[in-house]
Design an enzyme around this catalytic site. Sequence first.
Site, PDB file in Angstrom:
ATOM      1  CE  LYS A  74       9.975   5.801  14.524  1.00 35.23           C
ATOM      2  NZ  LYS A  74       8.319   5.684  14.555  1.00 35.23           N
TER       3      LYS A  74
ATOM      4  N   GLY B  82       5.159   4.184  20.957  1.00 36.64           N
ATOM      5  CA  GLY B  82       5.239   2.824  20.961  1.00 36.64           C
ATOM      6  C   GLY B  82       6.487   2.505  21.603  1.00 36.64           C
TER       7      GLY B  82
ATOM      8  N   GLY C 260       4.726  10.061  17.569  1.00 39.90           N
ATOM      9  CA  GLY C 260       4.725  11.174  16.697  1.00 39.90           C
ATOM     10  C   GLY C 260       3.188  11.953  16.750  1.00 39.90           C
TER      11      GLY C 260
END
Length: 393
Positions: free
Chosen positions: A200, A349, A373
């Site tokens: 990400k 995670g 995040g």
Amino acid sequence: MMKTIDDLAVDGLRVLLRADLNVPLDGGRVADDGRIRASLPTLTALTDRGARVIVCAHLGRPGGKPDPAYSLAPVAARLGELLGHPVELAADTTGPAACAAVAALRPGGGVMLENLRFNAAETSKDDAQRGLFAGQLADLADLYVSDGFGAVHRKHASVYDVALRLPHAAGYLVKAEVGALGRLTANIRRPYVVALGGAKVADKFDAFGSLITAADRILVGGAMAFPFLVARGDKIGTSLLEASQVAAAADLLKRATPGQIELPSDIVVAAEPGGSGAVVAADAIPADQMGLDIGPQTAARFAAALFPAQTVFWNGPMGMFERKPYSGGTRAVAQALADGEAFTVVGGGDTGAAIRALGFAEDTFGHVSTGGGASLEFIQGKTLPGLAVLEQS
Ligand code: 3PG
Ligand code: MG
């Protein structure tokens, strides 16, 4: 002051518990239950104290409409296994099924609502739309408990707006996360080394600028490394790249002090993720190959940089750790943290799942955050909507 559940009288009352149960699935089963386990202390404390607990959570990004692929059914099943008794899952979130299930709850009992994100209003940018949905959630309960730390950076109906409508408190997970991550916002013991990886990439680029100010060294692996390699003139073959980030990477390299940002010097490559990997120099990735892990030389360099650190924040695996040929870099970073003396925070995670999959005990690390995040935003000192709202009475 943020209240915790210890400050609430809950006996006999309906408690809406927001948890982060956004876990990876594999063929309809929970592949890593770390976030489910992390939710247990608050859940069991509430039921032990006679509350009627209504668990609400999201799974993935189903796009605001029901989609069986994103049902919380596997999560409810796993939660039931961990608790030793089945957990009922309502077929909707605030509709007739949810209302009936809540009406049937007894003190000490619990029910899970179906995926919050089956409702477009949950994540809407429109305050009024979110407010309507939050009102429906609030109608189900007498109290609201926020324990989904991984989602507190989202201004979503179940995270933010519902807390404006019910007496509220933080659960034990949120309390523990805020306490541990607070050690990375002030009086940080140095050297402070940050390791960033994972897929990400966009989320982490936002944080990078402020990490340059805070950290002594930043080690970059995973897909995060590719914009930087391209920015310094390397070819990266078919590796994962968000081309829009190359300019930002170039700017960060300019702003950093010499040697502050460490990039891979060797890379494990393959034609596709299934293949067995070969190690090449980071500036010599063949045109038809993709980078899938940092190489052994880089892993050793990163380990050497991590070992003397006093504080470490690690977010994002160094490669595709789920596959053995590409797990070496992630394993080396985890091992260096296990061997060193630093206060270590492992965030996200995926990163938590990686250390568990590679067989490291969670107590090897100072703190394993359930938020990726969320933890990144927290350590930058940003205001997280789901935490700020808990400060209001
Ligand atoms: C996460 O997995 O990062 C949290 O559960 C939040 O999910 P999101 O990034 O889809 O909002
Ligand atoms: Mg996230």
